[in-house]
Design a protein around this motif. Structure first.
Motif, PDB file in Angstrom:
ATOM      1  N   ALA A 121       0.832  -1.209   0.000  1.00  0.00           N
ATOM      2  CA  ALA A 121       0.000   0.000   0.000  1.00  0.00           C
ATOM      3  C   ALA A 121       0.864   1.256   0.000  1.00  0.00           C
ATOM      4  N   ALA A 122       1.915   1.259   0.803  1.00  0.00           N
ATOM      5  CA  ALA A 122       2.809   2.421   0.851  1.00  0.00           C
ATOM      6  C   ALA A 122       3.559   2.580  -0.470  1.00  0.00           C
ATOM      7  N   GLU A 123       3.987   1.476  -1.065  1.00  0.00           N
ATOM      8  CA  GLU A 123       4.670   1.547  -2.353  1.00  0.00           C
ATOM      9  C   GLU A 123       3.731   2.103  -3.423  1.00  0.00           C
ATOM     10  N   ALA A 124       2.483   1.654  -3.427  1.00  0.00           N
ATOM     11  CA  ALA A 124       1.507   2.163  -4.397  1.00  0.00           C
ATOM     12  C   ALA A 124       1.262   3.660  -4.181  1.00  0.00           C
ATOM     13  N   GLY A 125       1.150   4.076  -2.925  1.00  0.00           N
ATOM     14  CA  GLY A 125       0.980   5.489  -2.628  1.00  0.00           C
ATOM     15  C   GLY A 125       2.162   6.317  -3.100  1.00  0.00           C
ATOM     16  N   ALA A 126       3.365   5.782  -2.913  1.00  0.00           N
ATOM     17  CA  ALA A 126       4.573   6.485  -3.365  1.00  0.00           C
ATOM     18  C   ALA A 126       4.573   6.625  -4.887  1.00  0.00           C
ATOM     19  N   ARG A 127       4.184   5.558  -5.583  1.00  0.00           N
ATOM     20  CA  ARG A 127       4.101   5.624  -7.051  1.00  0.00           C
ATOM     21  C   ARG A 127       3.108   6.701  -7.486  1.00  0.00           C
ATOM     22  N   GLU A 128       1.949   6.731  -6.835  1.00  0.00           N
ATOM     23  CA  GLU A 128       0.925   7.728  -7.168  1.00  0.00           C
ATOM     24  C   GLU A 128       1.449   9.148  -6.986  1.00  0.00           C
ATOM     25  N   GLU A 129       2.366   9.336  -6.045  1.00  0.00           N
ATOM     26  CA  GLU A 129       2.956  10.653  -5.794  1.00  0.00           C
ATOM     27  C   GLU A 129       4.125  10.945  -6.725  1.00  0.00           C
ATOM     28  N   GLY A 130       4.474   9.978  -7.581  1.00  0.00           N
ATOM     29  CA  GLY A 130       5.561  10.179  -8.515  1.00  0.00           C
ATOM     30  C   GLY A 130       6.937   9.857  -7.971  1.00  0.00           C
ATOM     31  N   LEU A 131       7.006   9.228  -6.791  1.00  0.00           N
ATOM     32  CA  LEU A 131       8.306   8.836  -6.248  1.00  0.00           C
ATOM     33  C   LEU A 131       8.835   7.640  -7.031  1.00  0.00           C
ATOM     34  N   THR A 132      10.138   7.604  -7.229  1.00  0.00           N
ATOM     35  CA  THR A 132      10.743   6.516  -8.002  1.00  0.00           C
ATOM     36  C   THR A 132      11.765   5.711  -7.211  1.00  0.00           C
ATOM     37  N   LEU A 133      12.058   6.134  -5.983  1.00  0.00           N
ATOM     38  CA  LEU A 133      13.020   5.415  -5.154  1.00  0.00           C
ATOM     39  C   LEU A 133      12.573   5.470  -3.697  1.00  0.00           C
ATOM     40  N   LEU A 134      12.558   4.306  -3.076  1.00  0.00           N
ATOM     41  CA  LEU A 134      12.257   4.221  -1.648  1.00  0.00           C
ATOM     42  C   LEU A 134      13.439   3.587  -0.936  1.00  0.00           C
ATOM     43  N   VAL A 135      13.662   3.988   0.307  1.00  0.00           N
ATOM     44  CA  VAL A 135      14.693   3.393   1.154  1.00  0.00           C
ATOM     45  C   VAL A 135      14.082   3.075   2.514  1.00  0.00           C
ATOM     46  N   LEU A 136      14.731   2.176   3.218  1.00  0.00           N
ATOM     47  CA  LEU A 136      14.321   1.858   4.585  1.00  0.00           C
ATOM     48  C   LEU A 136      15.503   1.240   5.294  1.00  0.00           C
ATOM     49  N   ASP A 137      15.407   1.196   6.619  1.00  0.00           N
ATOM     50  CA  ASP A 137      16.403   0.470   7.389  1.00  0.00           C
ATOM     51  C   ASP A 137      15.677  -0.419   8.379  1.00  0.00           C
ATOM     52  N   THR A 138      16.338  -1.518   8.721  1.00  0.00           N
ATOM     53  CA  THR A 138      15.752  -2.468   9.655  1.00  0.00           C
ATOM     54  C   THR A 138      16.871  -3.155  10.433  1.00  0.00           C
ATOM     55  N   GLU A 139      16.526  -3.656  11.594  1.00  0.00           N
ATOM     56  CA  GLU A 139      17.516  -4.359  12.394  1.00  0.00           C
ATOM     57  C   GLU A 139      17.992  -5.602  11.640  1.00  0.00           C
ATOM     58  N   THR A 140      19.287  -5.727  11.495  1.00  0.00           N
ATOM     59  CA  THR A 140      19.879  -6.861  10.798  1.00  0.00           C
ATOM     60  C   THR A 140      19.468  -8.161  11.502  1.00  0.00           C
ATOM     61  N   GLY A 141      19.026  -9.115  10.701  1.00  0.00           N
ATOM     62  CA  GLY A 141      18.622 -10.404  11.241  1.00  0.00           C
ATOM     63  C   GLY A 141      17.183 -10.462  11.714  1.00  0.00           C
ATOM     64  N   SER A 142      16.453  -9.366  11.610  1.00  0.00           N
ATOM     65  CA  SER A 142      15.052  -9.359  12.050  1.00  0.00           C
ATOM     66  C   SER A 142      14.173 -10.076  11.033  1.00  0.00           C
ATOM     67  N   ALA A 143      12.986 -10.443  11.461  1.00  0.00           N
ATOM     68  CA  ALA A 143      12.031 -11.090  10.559  1.00  0.00           C
ATOM     69  C   ALA A 143      11.656 -10.164   9.411  1.00  0.00           C
ATOM     70  N   ALA A 144      11.717  -8.864   9.641  1.00  0.00           N
ATOM     71  CA  ALA A 144      11.361  -7.895   8.603  1.00  0.00           C
ATOM     72  C   ALA A 144      12.269  -8.012   7.379  1.00  0.00           C
ATOM     73  N   GLU A 145      13.522  -8.408   7.586  1.00  0.00           N
ATOM     74  CA  GLU A 145      14.429  -8.525   6.433  1.00  0.00           C
ATOM     75  C   GLU A 145      13.872  -9.487   5.383  1.00  0.00           C
TER      76      GLU A 145
END
Length: 183
Positions: A121-145
């Motif tokens: 949903a956030a990626e789709a919203g970013a596309r709608e706003e014309g964004l072409t690059l997203l970044v994020l950070d997460t704790e290394t080794g977390s389930a989120a990776e």
């Protein structure tokens, strides 16, 4: 993904006013649940209710200013089950970029694909706003990776001892990016 998950959980964007109105209740409780569960999301345990609500009121101000967007997931009975935010880059040379921040799924709702749906949903919203690059950070080794890799994000690198987990122990952080295509 099963149709049951699509009907059991609904995801919708929140207005700045909705974020403000839900700051002291659902959003603060969701943030506290993440910290209590050991998620490294910028806060140390124990996270007080007032501090969590104040953080969300700050998010509401950012949403009013057009800096941050928020999507929420609601489960059975309308309970807030997850949230994700998108922060637009503030520098003049980065109008094409945003940061994914605070992907939170309540511990009772995990393992059902809700994090993936919020991220989409956030990626789709970013596309709608014309964004072409997203970044994020997460704790290394977390389930989120695993979630980010499965969603097509690319690992950019790891920084040792970048952030403290809720107990105050330093952990490495891994950065990811995703190029968005206009759809």
């Amino acid at each position: 993904m099963s149709d049951d998950l699509r009907t059991e959980y609904r995801i919708e964007p929140l207005t700045a006013q909705q974020v403000h109105d839900r700051a002291a209740e659902g959003l603060a409780l969701l943030l506290r649940d993440a910290v209590d569960g050991g998620a490294s999301v910028g806060f140390l345990a124990p996270l007080g209710h007032a501090e969590a609500a104040a953080w969300w009121r700050g998010v509401a101000r950012q949403a009013t200013e057009g800096v941050r967007s928020v999507w929420a997931a609601y489960g059975p009975g309308g309970a807030l089950s997850g949230v994700i935010t998108l922060v637009r880059a503030s520098m003049p040379n980065q109008p094409h970029r945003g940061d994914i921040a605070k992907l939170l799924v309540h511990r009772d709702a995990r393992g059902r694909g809700l994090g993936s749906r919020l991220l989409a949903a956030a990626e789709a919203g970013a596309r709608e706003e014309g964004l072409t690059l997203l970044v994020l950070d997460t704790e290394t080794g977390s389930a989120a990776e695993g979630l980010y890799r499965k969603a097509g994000w690319t690992r950019a690198g790891t920084i040792p001892d970048y952030a403290l987990d809720p107990s105050g122990t330093p952990h490495p952080t891994t950065y990811y990016y995703k190029r968005l295509t206009r759809g």
